[in-house]
Design a protein around this motif. Structure first.
Motif, mmCIF file in Angstrom:
data_model
loop_
_atom_site.group_PDB
_atom_site.id
_atom_site.type_symbol
_atom_site.label_atom_id
_atom_site.label_comp_id
_atom_site.label_asym_id
_atom_site.label_seq_id
_atom_site.Cartn_x
_atom_site.Cartn_y
_atom_site.Cartn_z
ATOM 1 N N GLU A 183 3.935 5.375 1.793
ATOM 2 C CA GLU A 183 4.205 6.227 2.474
ATOM 3 C C GLU A 183 2.340 5.594 2.800
ATOM 4 O O GLU A 183 2.466 6.544 3.750
ATOM 5 C CB GLU A 183 3.522 7.434 1.379
ATOM 6 N N LEU A 184 1.838 4.779 2.529
ATOM 7 C CA LEU A 184 0.427 4.914 2.911
ATOM 8 C C LEU A 184 0.550 4.200 4.118
ATOM 9 O O LEU A 184 -0.234 4.448 5.386
ATOM 10 C CB LEU A 184 -0.705 4.389 2.145
ATOM 11 N N LEU A 185 1.593 3.036 4.287
ATOM 12 C CA LEU A 185 1.859 2.867 5.646
ATOM 13 C C LEU A 185 2.029 3.618 6.646
ATOM 14 O O LEU A 185 1.992 3.697 7.906
ATOM 15 C CB LEU A 185 3.066 1.048 5.367
ATOM 16 N N ALA A 186 3.226 3.896 6.646
ATOM 17 C CA ALA A 186 3.751 5.224 7.066
ATOM 18 C C ALA A 186 2.795 6.200 7.438
ATOM 19 O O ALA A 186 2.443 6.487 9.398
ATOM 20 C CB ALA A 186 4.998 5.658 6.504
ATOM 21 N N GLU A 187 1.953 6.581 6.793
ATOM 22 C CA GLU A 187 1.130 7.749 6.902
ATOM 23 C C GLU A 187 -0.005 6.757 8.124
ATOM 24 O O GLU A 187 -0.384 7.822 9.576
ATOM 25 C CB GLU A 187 0.185 8.145 5.530
ATOM 26 N N ALA A 190 1.052 6.326 11.703
ATOM 27 C CA ALA A 190 1.456 7.966 12.222
ATOM 28 C C ALA A 190 -0.137 8.335 12.502
ATOM 29 O O ALA A 190 0.160 9.957 13.198
ATOM 30 C CB ALA A 190 2.104 9.090 11.164
ATOM 31 N N GLY A 191 -1.069 7.804 11.941
ATOM 32 C CA GLY A 191 -2.675 8.367 12.257
ATOM 33 C C GLY A 191 -3.045 10.029 11.808
ATOM 34 O O GLY A 191 -3.506 10.499 12.111
ATOM 35 N N ASP A 192 -2.218 9.858 10.761
ATOM 36 C CA ASP A 192 -2.682 10.838 9.660
ATOM 37 C C ASP A 192 -3.645 11.397 8.774
ATOM 38 O O ASP A 192 -3.780 10.741 7.746
ATOM 39 C CB ASP A 192 -0.800 11.065 8.456
ATOM 40 N N ASP A 193 -4.455 11.419 9.591
ATOM 41 C CA ASP A 193 -6.278 11.435 9.500
ATOM 42 C C ASP A 193 -5.792 12.940 7.559
ATOM 43 O O ASP A 193 -6.851 12.484 7.031
ATOM 44 C CB ASP A 193 -6.662 12.016 9.910
ATOM 45 N N ASP A 194 -5.675 13.767 7.834
ATOM 46 C CA ASP A 194 -5.182 14.704 6.537
ATOM 47 C C ASP A 194 -4.717 14.155 5.718
ATOM 48 O O ASP A 194 -5.480 14.297 4.187
ATOM 49 C CB ASP A 194 -4.788 15.895 7.285
ATOM 50 N N GLU A 196 -5.261 10.537 5.008
ATOM 51 C CA GLU A 196 -5.855 10.067 4.297
ATOM 52 C C GLU A 196 -6.644 10.265 3.871
ATOM 53 O O GLU A 196 -7.370 10.180 2.679
ATOM 54 C CB GLU A 196 -5.946 8.651 5.727
ATOM 55 N N ASP A 197 -7.369 11.457 4.165
ATOM 56 C CA ASP A 197 -8.353 12.364 3.553
ATOM 57 C C ASP A 197 -8.047 12.593 2.200
ATOM 58 O O ASP A 197 -9.106 12.151 0.981
ATOM 59 C CB ASP A 197 -9.133 13.516 4.360
ATOM 60 N N ALA A 198 -7.082 12.870 2.325
ATOM 61 C CA ALA A 198 -6.851 14.119 0.682
ATOM 62 C C ALA A 198 -5.909 12.083 -0.375
ATOM 63 O O ALA A 198 -7.019 13.021 -1.182
ATOM 64 C CB ALA A 198 -5.041 14.192 0.854
ATOM 65 N N ASP A 199 -6.270 11.664 0.295
ATOM 66 C CA ASP A 199 -6.420 10.182 -0.685
ATOM 67 C C ASP A 199 -8.311 10.244 -1.376
ATOM 68 O O ASP A 199 -7.891 9.192 -2.024
ATOM 69 C CB ASP A 199 -5.042 8.964 -0.657
ATOM 70 N N THR A 200 -8.735 10.433 -0.253
ATOM 71 C CA THR A 200 -10.028 9.799 -0.785
ATOM 72 C C THR A 200 -11.132 10.665 -0.949
ATOM 73 O O THR A 200 -11.849 10.450 -1.373
ATOM 74 C CB THR A 200 -10.423 8.884 0.626
ATOM 75 N N ASP A 201 -10.602 12.095 -0.678
ATOM 76 C CA ASP A 201 -11.853 13.033 -0.865
ATOM 77 C C ASP A 201 -11.702 13.288 -2.261
ATOM 78 O O ASP A 201 -13.127 14.397 -2.719
ATOM 79 C CB ASP A 201 -11.331 13.897 -0.091
ATOM 80 N N GLY A 202 -11.101 13.305 -3.137
ATOM 81 C CA GLY A 202 -11.525 13.687 -4.486
ATOM 82 C C GLY A 202 -10.583 14.837 -4.664
ATOM 83 O O GLY A 202 -11.344 15.476 -5.810
ATOM 84 N N SER A 203 -10.044 15.628 -3.891
ATOM 85 C CA SER A 203 -10.072 17.091 -4.363
ATOM 86 C C SER A 203 -9.103 17.321 -3.753
ATOM 87 O O SER A 203 -8.360 18.669 -3.656
ATOM 88 C CB SER A 203 -11.166 18.269 -3.203
ATOM 89 N N ALA A 204 -8.127 16.671 -2.956
ATOM 90 C CA ALA A 204 -6.484 16.853 -3.066
ATOM 91 C C ALA A 204 -5.327 16.416 -3.567
ATOM 92 O O ALA A 204 -6.139 15.588 -4.611
ATOM 93 C CB ALA A 204 -6.153 16.872 -1.316
ATOM 94 N N ALA A 205 -4.451 16.939 -3.449
ATOM 95 C CA ALA A 205 -3.341 15.999 -4.541
ATOM 96 C C ALA A 205 -2.580 14.491 -4.363
ATOM 97 O O ALA A 205 -2.415 14.023 -5.166
ATOM 98 C CB ALA A 205 -1.942 16.442 -3.770
#
Length: 235
Positions: A183-187, A190-194, A196-205
């Motif tokens: 999933e991470l590789l696919a994201e 695809a250049g899915d910045d959102d 990537e942020d969800a995995d690192t900002d500490g506040s999203a799923a």
């Protein structure tokens, strides 16, 4: 990883963990010790001296970022004082019988402290070995009876983390990790910045997904290490 634990001709067991993997084990053991200590209202174990990177790979050196991530993974192990129904403490200190609650309570009152103290002593023994290993940045050799403490401590640590993960008999941990990495590789492709942020900002799923993946990696490493110790002791 096959060379991390080996039995010598004299019956002693040699542990050849590097500093990084020793840090993984020490951190997890300290948190498990804290659960047992807090179960009787005693102070928790010593603070960690180094934060581990994700186990099992080449990995960079210890960093505050990785230390914080691992602390988040096992925070429930050393958090609030456990209530009687705390699943982790129940897993570490199970009732002697499930049929008679009064008998189980009496056994826990009479023998619970001794069981807990034995588990804490095993963890402390392994922490001493790991501290020596990390100071000299090399292997450590222990007597067979001391290797038994490794078996007890690693098994309890694995049980505690497995309880937090709510693992079932049919769970395929490697498949779950593979799916997460895919999933991470696919994201990323695809250049899915959102995402990537969800995995690192500490506040999203995505943060919870990342933490679960890391929990599984630590659990998998502890399981493999425990198996190596079992084989070395049983030879």
């Amino acid at each position: 990883m096959t060379a991390m634990v080996r039995r010598r001709r004299d019956g002693h067991v040699a542990f050849d963990l590097d500093v990084v993997h020793a840090g993984v084990v020490a951190e997890a053991l300290e948190q498990t010790r804290a659960v047992l200590a807090e179960g009787e209202g005693a102070p928790s174990g010593p603070a960690a001296t180094a934060g581990p990177p994700a186990p099992g790979g080449a990995g960079a050196g210890p960093s505050q970022e990785v230390d914080d991530e691992f602390e988040a993974i096992v925070s429930r192990l050393g958090g609030e004082a456990p209530v009687p129904d705390d699943p982790v403490l129940r897993r570490l200190l199970p009732d002697a019988t499930l049929e008679d609650p009064e008998e189980a309570a009496e056994f826990r009152r009479l023998a619970g402290a001794g069981v807990r103290d034995a588990k804490v002593a095993a963890i402390d023994s392994v922490l001493e070995d790991l501290a020596l290993l990390r100071r000299q940045d090399g292997g450590v050799v222990v007597a067979p009876d001391r290797a038994q403490a490794w078996l007890t401590a690693l098994n309890d640590c694995r049980l505690a983390l497995g309880t937090l993960l709510a693992l079932g008999e049919d769970d395929d941990l490697h498949a779950e990790l593979d799916a997460y990495e895919a999933e991470l590789l696919a994201e990323a492709a695809a250049g899915d910045d959102d995402a990537e942020d969800a995995d690192t900002d500490g506040s999203a799923a995505g943060t919870e997904r990342a933490l679960r993946a890391y929990r599984i990696a630590v659990y998998d490493f502890l399981s493999a290490l425990l198996e190596m110790v079992v084989r070395a002791v049983d030879r």
